[in-house]
Every structure is written in structure tokens, then in C-alpha cells.
Design a protein around this motif. Structure first.
Motif, mmCIF file in Angstrom:
data_model
loop_
_atom_site.group_PDB
_atom_site.id
_atom_site.type_symbol
_atom_site.label_atom_id
_atom_site.label_comp_id
_atom_site.label_asym_id
_atom_site.label_seq_id
_atom_site.Cartn_x
_atom_site.Cartn_y
_atom_site.Cartn_z
ATOM 1 N N PHE A 24 35.763 34.792 54.889
ATOM 2 C CA PHE A 24 36.302 34.735 53.533
ATOM 3 C C PHE A 24 35.196 34.469 52.511
ATOM 4 N N LEU A 25 34.302 33.543 52.828
ATOM 5 C CA LEU A 25 33.207 33.233 51.911
ATOM 6 C C LEU A 25 32.292 34.443 51.718
ATOM 7 N N LYS A 26 32.031 35.152 52.795
ATOM 8 C CA LYS A 26 31.183 36.342 52.683
ATOM 9 C C LYS A 26 31.852 37.408 51.817
ATOM 10 N N SER A 27 33.162 37.598 52.007
ATOM 11 C CA SER A 27 33.882 38.581 51.190
ATOM 12 C C SER A 27 33.891 38.173 49.729
ATOM 13 N N VAL A 30 30.497 38.918 48.213
ATOM 14 C CA VAL A 30 30.355 40.353 47.943
ATOM 15 C C VAL A 30 31.132 40.738 46.696
ATOM 16 N N MET A 31 32.355 40.216 46.556
ATOM 17 C CA MET A 31 33.178 40.546 45.399
ATOM 18 C C MET A 31 32.518 40.055 44.109
ATOM 19 N N LEU A 32 31.977 38.835 44.120
ATOM 20 C CA LEU A 32 31.327 38.295 42.925
ATOM 21 C C LEU A 32 30.098 39.120 42.557
ATOM 22 N N ARG A 33 29.333 39.550 43.570
ATOM 23 C CA ARG A 33 28.165 40.399 43.284
ATOM 24 C C ARG A 33 28.594 41.726 42.684
ATOM 25 N N VAL A 34 29.671 42.294 43.201
ATOM 26 C CA VAL A 34 30.155 43.571 42.671
ATOM 27 C C VAL A 34 30.620 43.412 41.237
ATOM 28 N N ILE A 35 31.374 42.340 40.964
ATOM 29 C CA ILE A 35 31.858 42.106 39.601
ATOM 30 C C ILE A 35 30.692 41.909 38.648
ATOM 31 N N TYR A 36 29.690 41.157 39.072
ATOM 32 C CA TYR A 36 28.504 40.953 38.230
ATOM 33 C C TYR A 36 27.803 42.275 37.950
ATOM 34 N N ALA A 37 27.689 43.113 38.991
ATOM 35 C CA ALA A 37 27.048 44.419 38.814
ATOM 36 C C ALA A 37 27.876 45.308 37.878
ATOM 37 N N VAL A 122 32.922 48.417 46.807
ATOM 38 C CA VAL A 122 33.512 48.406 45.468
ATOM 39 C C VAL A 122 34.989 48.773 45.544
ATOM 40 N N LYS A 123 35.811 47.919 44.971
ATOM 41 C CA LYS A 123 37.245 48.158 44.905
ATOM 42 C C LYS A 123 37.660 48.349 43.446
ATOM 43 N N VAL A 124 38.790 48.994 43.261
ATOM 44 C CA VAL A 124 39.274 49.254 41.908
ATOM 45 C C VAL A 124 39.479 47.951 41.146
ATOM 46 N N MET A 125 40.054 46.945 41.814
ATOM 47 C CA MET A 125 40.323 45.679 41.145
ATOM 48 C C MET A 125 39.031 44.957 40.752
ATOM 49 N N ASP A 126 37.950 45.177 41.504
ATOM 50 C CA ASP A 126 36.663 44.595 41.106
ATOM 51 C C ASP A 126 36.211 45.155 39.761
ATOM 52 N N ILE A 127 36.416 46.448 39.580
ATOM 53 C CA ILE A 127 36.033 47.081 38.317
ATOM 54 C C ILE A 127 36.899 46.557 37.179
#
Length: 287
Positions: A24-27, A30-37, A122-127
Motif C-alpha cells: 500500500f505504501l509503495k502504491s 507511486v500515486m503521489l509521484r504521478v500526481i506531482y508529475a 498513470v490512472k485517469v483519477m491521478d490526472i
């Protein structure tokens, strides 16, 4: 018992599986890095391609402010609250712009980022989240720019814009949830029916007049207020004005209504996103 042996209690299983928690922490990382990007990418593609890109974030509400002030002056009206007219109008315009842009950016999140969605991380919700975060940052910066600009141009005191920092922070978090919920719902609705991206600009026009940017709910006639109180955007604006303007406390606006509306639309939007994935109608590559 001989030997003084003690009864051993059965070993307790951990409440949280360490392996699952680590995954969960790894996911989450990854999500936070994607959102930042996504935030960095959106800020460059949206505003960085022209010299006026960033300035337009200020020019747009500035033009609307000028039009509304001319209308107020022509009609001989003043601010309905004991604050200067520009402060009253801007504390309505800027929250409305944030909401309107969240819905618009959410609607185009998937269609405008097809190339980015080819990456499995990358997921749609991340964008969508990245776009809403960028809208909140932009709205706060524009708010500060108007504070500083009016202070040096008209001598308006900074104290006219804020009251209690804690209440303002709570209002900002509530408004962020409100914008995020509608952005997620708008994204799922646009993926389900692409015509939504065409319909929304027409729907946003009457909302411009009915969401309390140039009036407060408690000053409306009883018959008009009976309908206006169902508009969650009006409650959002009332909440922000109550938190930021020292001379105003709304007796009609409901922060609970704003939070509940944001949470419900977020839940529905995520449910539609899940449903789209289950039926195979997804903009994301199969994992």
C-alpha cells in the motif's frame, strides 16, 4: 504444576499484514509521484506555451470584476456587505472560477491525456487530482495577487481579505473536496458520454448568475432564497466569505452541505470510474 510452567496464550495475528501495508505504501508513493508529475506537466502545457499564459489566470477574473463593478456603479448599487466592492466581488468570483475550472478540467482529463495514459502507472483519477491541485494552487496565487495589487493601487488594507486563518484553512480544504468531487464526477460523466464536454459550458452560464457572486443568500427575498439554498456553489461562496471577511458571518450558508455534496459527487464519480473499468470501457491500458 511441577516445574512452574506457565500457560502460554495463543499468538495474536497482526491487525495489519506487513506485506499488504508495504504494498500500500509503495502504491501511495507511486500515486503521489504521478500526481506531482501531472501538476508540473499541466502547469507547463497550460500556461507555459505563451507569455500571457500565466497572466490570463489574473486577466480572466479581472475582466469579470471590471464588468460587474461597472454594472454596480451604473445601477447605483454598493457592496451588500460592509467591505469594499472589489473585495466583495472577488471573494465570490475566485471560488466560482475554481469550481468551474475543476469541472472543465475534469471533463477533459482523459481525452486530453491519451498519450500519458499509455503508461501503466498513470490512472485517469491521478490526472484529475493533479488538475484540481493545480487549480487550487492557481486560485490561491491569484487571490494573493489581487490582495497585493489592490493594496498598492487603492490602498486597500490586507485585513479586509482575511479573518481567522484556521477557519480559512478549513474552508479551503472543504472547497478543495467540493471541487475534487465535481471534477471526478465530471471526468466519469465525460468518459461515459463525451457530449458532456459540450453541455457543461452552457450549464455554467446560468450558474454564473445564480451562485451568489454578487449577492448574499440572506439578502434575497424569501421566495428566491427558497430555491437558491439548493445551490451548493452558493453555499461554498458563503462559506468562504464567512471565513475570510471579518465583517460577515453567514446565517444561511452551510459548510456541511458543501462537504456532503463534494463527498457524494466524489463517491458517484469513483463508482462510475469503477463501472467503466469493469465493463471494459477504460482509457487506461490493461494491466
Amino acid at each position: 504444576m511441577a516445574g512452574g510452567s506457565k500457560d502460554r496464550s495463543p499468538e495474536r495475528l497482526p491487525l495489519i499484514d506487513p506485506v499488504e501495508f508495504s504494498d500500500f505504501l509503495k502504491s501511495a508513493q507511486v500515486m503521489l509521484r504521478v500526481i506531482y508529475a501531472v501538476v508540473l506537466r499541466e502547469s507547463r502545457t497550460r500556461h507555459g506555451r505563451s507569455d500571457l499564459g500565466y497572466a490570463w489566470a489574473i486577466f480572466d477574473p479581472l475582466i469579470e470584476l471590471g464588468v460587474l463593478m461597472l454594472v454596480f456603479i451604473a445601477l447605483g448599487r454598493t457592496s451588500p456587505l460592509p467591505v469594499p466592492l472589489p473585495v466583495f466581488l472577488l471573494t465570490g468570483l475566485l471560488p466560482f472560477h475554481f469550481f468551474r475550472d475543476c469541472v472543465s478540467r475534469g471533463a477533459s482529463a482523459a481525452s486530453a491525456n491519451q498519450a500519458l495514459l499509455t503508461y501503466p502507472q498513470v490512472k485517469v483519477m491521478d490526472i484529475v487530482v493533479g488538475r484540481v491541485v493545480l487549480e487550487m494552487i492557481t486560485a490561491c496565487l491569484v487571490y494573493v495577487c489581487f490582495m497585493v495589487g489592490l493594496h498598492y493601487i487603492t490602498g486597500e488594507s490586507f485585513s479586509s481579505w482575511y479573518d481567522h486563518p484556521t477557519e480559512m484553512m478549513c474552508a479551503l480544504l472543504g472547497i478543495f473536496l467540493f471541487g475534487l468531487g465535481f471534477a471526478v464526477f465530471s471526468c466519469s460523466l465525460a468518459r461515459l458520454s463525451p457530449v458532456w464536454t459540450t453541455i457543461w459550458p452552457f450549464l455554467s452560464r446560468p450558474l454564473w448568475f445564480t451562485s451568489g457572486m454578487f449577492f448574499v443568500l440572506e439578502h434575497l427575498p424569501n421566495n428566491a432564497r427558497a430555491y437558491a439554498i439548493y445551490n451548493p456553489i452558493a453555499h461554498m461562496i458563503e462559506w468562504w466569505r464567512s471565513a475570510s471577511l471579518p465583517s460577515f458571518t453567514s446565517t444561511v450558508g452551510s459548510p456541511t452541505y458543501v462537504i456532503a455534496t463534494g463527498a457524494v459527487t466524489l463517491f458517484i464519480g469513483l463508482g462510475l470510474d469503477r463501472l467503466l473499468n469493469l465493463v471494459g470501457h477504460s482509457d487506461e491500458p490493461a494491466s
